[in-house]
Design an enzyme around this catalytic site. Sequence first.
Site, PDB file in Angstrom:
ATOM      1  CD  GLN A  27     -52.013 -98.074 -21.249  1.00  0.00           C
ATOM      2  OE1 GLN A  27     -51.452 -99.142 -21.355  1.00  0.00           O
ATOM      3  NE2 GLN A  27     -51.405 -96.923 -21.392  1.00  0.00           N
ATOM      4  CG  PHE A  39     -46.975-101.959 -16.442  1.00  0.00           C
ATOM      5  CD1 PHE A  39     -47.222-102.680 -17.585  1.00  0.00           C
ATOM      6  CD2 PHE A  39     -47.320-100.621 -16.410  1.00  0.00           C
ATOM      7  CE1 PHE A  39     -47.814-102.089 -18.685  1.00  0.00           C
ATOM      8  CE2 PHE A  39     -47.909-100.017 -17.500  1.00  0.00           C
ATOM      9  CZ  PHE A  39     -48.156-100.759 -18.642  1.00  0.00           C
ATOM     10  CG  LEU A  40     -40.476 -99.652 -18.287  1.00  0.00           C
ATOM     11  CD1 LEU A  40     -40.299 -98.514 -17.279  1.00  0.00           C
ATOM     12  CD2 LEU A  40     -39.128-100.217 -18.682  1.00  0.00           C
ATOM     13  CD  GLU A  41     -48.245 -96.692 -19.791  1.00  0.00           C
ATOM     14  OE1 GLU A  41     -49.093 -96.520 -20.668  1.00  0.00           O
ATOM     15  OE2 GLU A  41     -48.514 -96.696 -18.585  1.00  0.00           O
ATOM     16  CG  MET A  42     -40.513 -96.876 -21.743  1.00  0.00           C
ATOM     17  SD  MET A  42     -39.070 -97.544 -22.535  1.00  0.00           S
ATOM     18  CE  MET A  42     -39.517 -99.254 -22.600  1.00  0.00           C
TER      19      MET A  42
END
Length: 88
Positions: A27, A39-42
């Site tokens: 990505q 931006f929050l990525e989990m």
Amino acid sequence: MFASSGVAGTFDMRVGDVGYVPFAYGQHIENLGTEPLVFLEMFRSLRFESVSLTQWMANTPPEVSGDTLNLSRELSEALPRDQRPVIR
């Protein structure tokens, strides 16, 4: 996001949107707006691994990355071989 065999997708996200990237897809996130991006990525796993595209290209023989991407040998050889953090 992108995967093998030329599979790729581009998505324009807006405030409050939620996106999903399938497992093992690469990505790239780019802020095209004028406001700061939060931006929050989990992840579903406790283990996280990251491979920088620049690092991957730098550790590929320059004739391979250069010829494939039409880059000069000088540029291919100048890419940083170590991973650079986005936020320190």
